[in-house]
Scaffold this motif. Structure first.
Motif, short mmCIF file in Angstrom:
data_model
loop_
_atom_site.label_atom_id
_atom_site.label_comp_id
_atom_site.label_asym_id
_atom_site.label_seq_id
_atom_site.Cartn_x
_atom_site.Cartn_y
_atom_site.Cartn_z
N UNK A 7 -16.00 -2.50 -8.00
CA UNK A 7 -16.91 -1.50 -7.48
C UNK A 7 -16.80 -0.23 -8.31
N UNK A 8 -17.75 0.68 -8.10
CA UNK A 8 -17.77 1.92 -8.88
C UNK A 8 -16.48 2.71 -8.69
N UNK A 9 -15.89 2.65 -7.52
CA UNK A 9 -14.64 3.35 -7.25
C UNK A 9 -13.66 2.39 -6.59
N UNK A 10 -13.07 1.50 -7.39
CA UNK A 10 -12.17 0.48 -6.81
C UNK A 10 -10.94 1.07 -6.15
N UNK A 11 -10.48 2.23 -6.62
CA UNK A 11 -9.31 2.84 -5.99
C UNK A 11 -9.64 3.29 -4.57
N UNK A 13 -11.80 1.89 -2.70
CA UNK A 13 -11.89 0.67 -1.90
C UNK A 13 -10.52 0.24 -1.39
N UNK A 14 -9.48 0.47 -2.20
CA UNK A 14 -8.13 0.13 -1.75
C UNK A 14 -7.72 0.99 -0.56
N UNK A 15 -8.24 2.20 -0.51
CA UNK A 15 -7.93 3.08 0.61
C UNK A 15 -8.45 2.57 1.94
N UNK A 16 -9.40 1.63 1.88
CA UNK A 16 -9.96 1.07 3.11
C UNK A 16 -9.22 -0.17 3.58
N UNK A 17 -8.20 -0.61 2.84
CA UNK A 17 -7.44 -1.79 3.26
C UNK A 17 -6.71 -1.51 4.56
N UNK A 18 -6.50 -2.55 5.38
CA UNK A 18 -5.81 -2.36 6.66
C UNK A 18 -4.44 -1.70 6.50
N UNK A 19 -4.21 -0.67 7.25
CA UNK A 19 -2.92 0.01 7.24
C UNK A 19 -2.78 1.12 6.22
N UNK A 20 -3.66 1.16 5.23
CA UNK A 20 -3.51 2.16 4.18
C UNK A 20 -3.82 3.56 4.70
N UNK A 21 -4.86 3.69 5.50
CA UNK A 21 -5.19 5.01 6.05
C UNK A 21 -4.02 5.57 6.86
N UNK A 22 -3.33 4.70 7.58
CA UNK A 22 -2.18 5.15 8.36
C UNK A 22 -1.05 5.63 7.44
N UNK A 23 -0.85 4.91 6.33
CA UNK A 23 0.17 5.33 5.36
C UNK A 23 -0.19 6.68 4.76
N UNK A 24 -1.46 6.85 4.41
CA UNK A 24 -1.93 8.11 3.83
C UNK A 24 -1.67 9.27 4.79
N UNK A 166 -11.91 9.95 -12.14
CA UNK A 166 -11.59 10.56 -10.85
C UNK A 166 -12.09 9.69 -9.71
N UNK A 167 -12.50 10.28 -8.63
CA UNK A 167 -12.97 9.50 -7.49
C UNK A 167 -12.44 10.07 -6.21
N UNK A 168 -12.70 9.35 -5.15
CA UNK A 168 -12.36 9.85 -3.81
C UNK A 168 -11.11 9.21 -3.22
N UNK A 169 -10.40 8.41 -4.00
CA UNK A 169 -9.22 7.73 -3.47
C UNK A 169 -8.13 8.73 -3.10
N UNK A 171 -4.49 10.44 -2.91
CA UNK A 171 -3.47 10.55 -3.95
C UNK A 171 -2.45 9.42 -3.86
N UNK A 172 -2.08 9.05 -2.64
CA UNK A 172 -1.11 7.96 -2.47
C UNK A 172 -1.61 6.68 -3.12
N UNK A 173 -2.87 6.34 -2.92
CA UNK A 173 -3.43 5.11 -3.47
C UNK A 173 -3.42 5.15 -5.00
N UNK A 174 -3.90 6.25 -5.56
CA UNK A 174 -3.93 6.36 -7.03
C UNK A 174 -2.52 6.31 -7.61
N UNK A 175 -1.59 7.02 -7.01
CA UNK A 175 -0.22 7.02 -7.50
C UNK A 175 0.40 5.63 -7.43
N UNK A 176 0.15 4.93 -6.34
CA UNK A 176 0.71 3.59 -6.18
C UNK A 176 0.13 2.62 -7.20
N UNK A 177 -1.17 2.72 -7.47
CA UNK A 177 -1.79 1.81 -8.44
C UNK A 177 -1.29 2.10 -9.85
N UNK A 178 -1.20 3.37 -10.22
CA UNK A 178 -0.67 3.72 -11.54
C UNK A 178 0.75 3.19 -11.70
N UNK A 179 1.57 3.42 -10.70
CA UNK A 179 2.96 2.95 -10.71
C UNK A 179 3.02 1.43 -10.82
#
Length: 274
Positions: A7-11, A13-24, A166-169, A171-179
């Motif tokens: 997708x145009x902003x795949x990061x 999209x990861x933020x919408x995975x179950x449980x991720x919003x709670x982690x954020x 950039x994008x709307x993901x 910070x936790x999601x972007x940091x985790x994916x980079x790592x």
């Protein structure tokens, strides 16, 4: 993480995975607690310095040099045995991270090359460039198959483009994916784990989530343990929604533990015990 056909902003999209919003949200609350501490208003530079030291110690521990904090604090010569060089590399990378923020969003590849130069102390022709096929990879913690040079180049370029765009993901999601991506690819011949954790730190600072760098995720990763770290990375590499969400949650927990560490430092300073 492959971006082909994504997708145009795949990061995001990861933020919408179950449980991720709670982690954020949990990470945000933990970070806010540190920044809201009264000691941070007067002595934030001290907290930043201490977080850097503890973060470097934690990152080095995950790379096989599990020294007690006071030994890291006391030592001045890191040129000797392998463990000392690992600790020295971690300290240099932590110090360098804050100097590279302005470059990161424009040229992540330049930053990664610079981090490898810093970690390896500029020794050898292979330093500061991605490894080539046939060159060894020294990363004992990660035993996953090593991607070939062509795959590494393609995926690193894809990751770079996502960061630049950039994008709307969160910070936790972007940091985790980079790592996770840097650990999975191991693009350099050495120090990949240290570099991956430093890149995570850069994202957290540059995103504004932790601008003073007082929530060292490396502390949390070390506290959670090497076995949990590797297991969570396996989830990332699987590419499944469940695996990706588990890796992001693991990174979130590490940040929370880093925030807790700095909160304890604040409390100690407030009591006059540090």
């Amino acid at each position: 993480m492959s971006t082909t056909g994504a997708a145009a902003d795949p990061l995001a999209a990861l933020g919408a995975l179950p449980g991720v919003a709670e982690s954020v949200e949990s990470v945000r609350k933990a970070v806010d607690r540190v920044y809201g501490h009264r000691v941070m208003r007067r002595r934030s530079n001290e907290i930043t310095s201490e977080a850097a030291l503890r973060g470097a110690r934690g990152s080095a521990a995950l790379s096989g040099a599990d020294w007690v904090l006071e030994e890291v604090r006391r030592r001045t010569d890191f040129s000797g045995e392998d463990e000392a060089r690992t600790v020295g590399a971690a300290l240099r990378l932590t110090a360098e991270a804050g100097q590279l923020l302005s470059i990161w969003r424009q040229s992540p590849l330049r930053v990664l090359a610079r981090l490898h130069l810093v970690a390896a102390a500029g020794k050898g022709d292979e330093v500061g460039r991605p490894r080539q096929d046939g060159e060894p990879v020294d990363e004992p913690l990660v035993e996953l198959p090593v991607p070939n040079a062509r795959e590494v180049a393609g995926r690193i370029e894809g990751l770079s483009q996502l960061i630049i765009a950039g994008g709307s993901a969160p910070a936790l999601v972007t940091a985790a994916v980079v790592h996770g991506e840097l650990l999975a690819l191991r693009p350099f011949g050495s120090h990949n784990g240290l570099i991956a954790r430093t890149a995570e730190r850069i994202v957290l600072i540059g995103s504004g989530l932790d601008p003073k760098s007082v929530c060292p995720a490396e502390v949390g990763h070390a506290e959670l343990g090497r076995a949990a770290y590797v297991a969570a990375l396996d989830g990332y590499v699987s590419g499944t929604p469940e695996g990706m969400a588990a890796w992001i949650a693991h990174c979130g927990k590490a940040i929370e533990l880093g925030a807790r560490e700095s909160t304890a430092v604040c409390e100690a300073l407030q009591r006059g015990a540090a």
